[in-house]
Each structure stands twice: as C-alpha cells, then as structure tokens.
Design a protein around this motif. Structure first.
Motif, short mmCIF file in Angstrom:
data_model
loop_
_atom_site.label_atom_id
_atom_site.label_comp_id
_atom_site.label_asym_id
_atom_site.label_seq_id
_atom_site.Cartn_x
_atom_site.Cartn_y
_atom_site.Cartn_z
N TYR A 23 0.83 -1.20 0.00
CA TYR A 23 0.00 0.00 0.00
C TYR A 23 0.86 1.25 0.00
O TYR A 23 2.05 1.20 0.28
CB TYR A 23 -0.98 0.04 1.18
CG TYR A 23 -0.35 -0.03 2.56
CD1 TYR A 23 0.39 1.02 3.09
CD2 TYR A 23 -0.54 -1.15 3.37
CE1 TYR A 23 0.94 0.95 4.36
CE2 TYR A 23 0.02 -1.23 4.64
CZ TYR A 23 0.75 -0.17 5.12
OH TYR A 23 1.30 -0.23 6.38
N GLU A 46 -4.19 7.45 5.82
CA GLU A 46 -4.85 6.82 4.68
C GLU A 46 -3.94 5.76 4.07
O GLU A 46 -2.77 6.04 3.82
CB GLU A 46 -5.16 7.89 3.63
CG GLU A 46 -5.73 7.35 2.34
CD GLU A 46 -5.77 8.42 1.27
OE1 GLU A 46 -6.81 9.09 1.17
OE2 GLU A 46 -4.77 8.60 0.56
N GLN A 48 -3.77 3.42 0.76
CA GLN A 48 -4.34 3.07 -0.54
C GLN A 48 -3.66 1.78 -0.98
O GLN A 48 -2.45 1.74 -1.19
CB GLN A 48 -4.12 4.18 -1.56
CG GLN A 48 -4.76 3.82 -2.89
CD GLN A 48 -4.92 4.99 -3.82
OE1 GLN A 48 -4.55 6.11 -3.51
NE2 GLN A 48 -5.48 4.73 -4.99
N GLY A 94 -6.20 -0.01 -5.44
CA GLY A 94 -6.82 1.30 -5.61
C GLY A 94 -7.79 1.67 -4.50
O GLY A 94 -8.16 2.83 -4.37
N GLU A 95 -8.21 0.69 -3.69
CA GLU A 95 -9.15 1.00 -2.62
C GLU A 95 -8.43 1.56 -1.40
O GLU A 95 -7.24 1.29 -1.20
CB GLU A 95 -9.98 -0.23 -2.26
CG GLU A 95 -10.88 -0.64 -3.42
CD GLU A 95 -11.90 -1.67 -3.03
OE1 GLU A 95 -13.10 -1.34 -3.10
OE2 GLU A 95 -11.50 -2.80 -2.67
N ARG A 96 -9.15 2.35 -0.58
CA ARG A 96 -8.55 3.04 0.55
C ARG A 96 -9.27 2.73 1.85
O ARG A 96 -10.49 2.71 1.91
CB ARG A 96 -8.62 4.56 0.34
CG ARG A 96 -7.86 5.07 -0.83
CD ARG A 96 -7.98 6.60 -0.97
NE ARG A 96 -9.26 7.16 -0.55
CZ ARG A 96 -10.29 7.41 -1.34
NH1 ARG A 96 -10.23 7.16 -2.62
NH2 ARG A 96 -11.39 7.95 -0.87
N THR A 98 -9.08 4.50 5.63
CA THR A 98 -8.53 5.66 6.32
C THR A 98 -8.96 5.61 7.78
O THR A 98 -10.14 5.43 8.08
CB THR A 98 -9.05 6.97 5.68
OG1 THR A 98 -8.72 6.95 4.29
CG2 THR A 98 -8.42 8.19 6.34
N ASN A 112 -12.96 3.95 1.26
CA ASN A 112 -13.25 4.63 -0.02
C ASN A 112 -14.17 5.84 0.17
O ASN A 112 -15.11 6.05 -0.59
CB ASN A 112 -13.86 3.64 -1.02
CG ASN A 112 -12.90 2.52 -1.33
OD1 ASN A 112 -11.70 2.72 -1.46
ND2 ASN A 112 -13.42 1.31 -1.44
#
Length: 152
Positions: A23, A46, A48, A94-96, A98, A112
């Motif tokens: 990530y 965060e 990602q 690509g997903e997050r 946080t 996301n």
C-alpha cells in the motif's frame, strides 16, 4: 474525511514486504501538527492498497503490529480483532482505508470515502496509529518518511 478541516497530506510512502508492493500510506494533518503529541490532535492515516487483501488478514496483521508498540490483554486483542474485522472489508488495488484519530475518544474508520464506524477506545487508537507513528514500529524507514517535514 468529514470533521478534519484544513488538513494537508504528506507525500505517499510505499510499503513493500518481501518485494511485494502492499500500500501507499499518507498522513493527513492539520496546520501546526506535532507528531510528538499526535494522539492529542485530530489527524488521518490513509492507506491506498496496491493489491487484493482480505479484511480479516488486515485486522490480524494490525493486532500483530500493535503488539510491537505496546502491551494489551488477550481480551482487548479479541475485542479489537472483532471490531476491525467488522470495519475492514476485503480490498482490491486502488481502494482506501482511512483511520481518523479522535483525541480522547478512539479511532474512526472510512473505506473509499464512506464512514464505516468507530472503535471507542483511546488505547486502541494509540496502538493502532502506533503501527506507523511509534518509534517501535516494524517499519522505521516508513515512519521517518511519513513524519518528514512535520514538527516533533
């Protein structure tokens, strides 16, 4: 990340494990943020993701990493594991996810851009964010890069 006005992101820092890119991490901090007093201030971390990972594996690894930065009981570990398994979905590239530090309260999580819940436990928040911010982190180089340019 609602509730965190005027925050500025750090440059992304990539985590690689055994040659695999896992990530990119970024810290979102308000003006005047001091990392030596991080838990007394709101901030966000965060992640990602760069690959597919199971939410339950993320939760288990988080517990392992939290043990590096502080001690807690087996009962706490179980409760936190259950909470994280409910909050952390399986992720794809690509997903997050946080985490937002809520001073004096705990940690709020977003996936996301959608709020998924809160762990109302300041000890959890201290140890969870400690995975990246504590001097005892398993990734001291990543910690140094995340904190670069911030006030001690």
């Amino acid at each position: 990340m609602t509730g965190l006005g005027g925050v500025v992101p750090t440059a992304p820092v990539r985590l690689r494990v055994w040659g695999f890119e896992v990530y990119d991490a970024r810290l979102w901090t308000p003006r005047g943020f001091r990392y030596g007093q991080a838990l007394q201030q709101p901030f966000a971390l965060e992640l990602q993701y760069l690959r597919k990972l199971e939410g339950s594996a993320i939760a288990s690894r988080s517990i392992d990493e939290m043990r590096r930065v502080g001690s807690f009981t087996d009962a706490q570990a179980q409760a936190w594991l259950v909470a994280m398994r409910e909050l952390f979905p399986n992720v794809s590239a690509g997903e997050r996810i946080t985490g937002v530090n809520l001073p004096g309260e705990g940690a709020e999580f977003w996936v996301n851009g959608q709020r998924v819940g809160v762990v109302k436990d300041v000890n959890f928040a201290r140890l969870f964010f400690g995975i990246w911010l504590d001097e005892r982190t398993s990734e001291p180089k990543m910690r140094a890069q995340l904190l670069q340019g911030l006030q001690p």
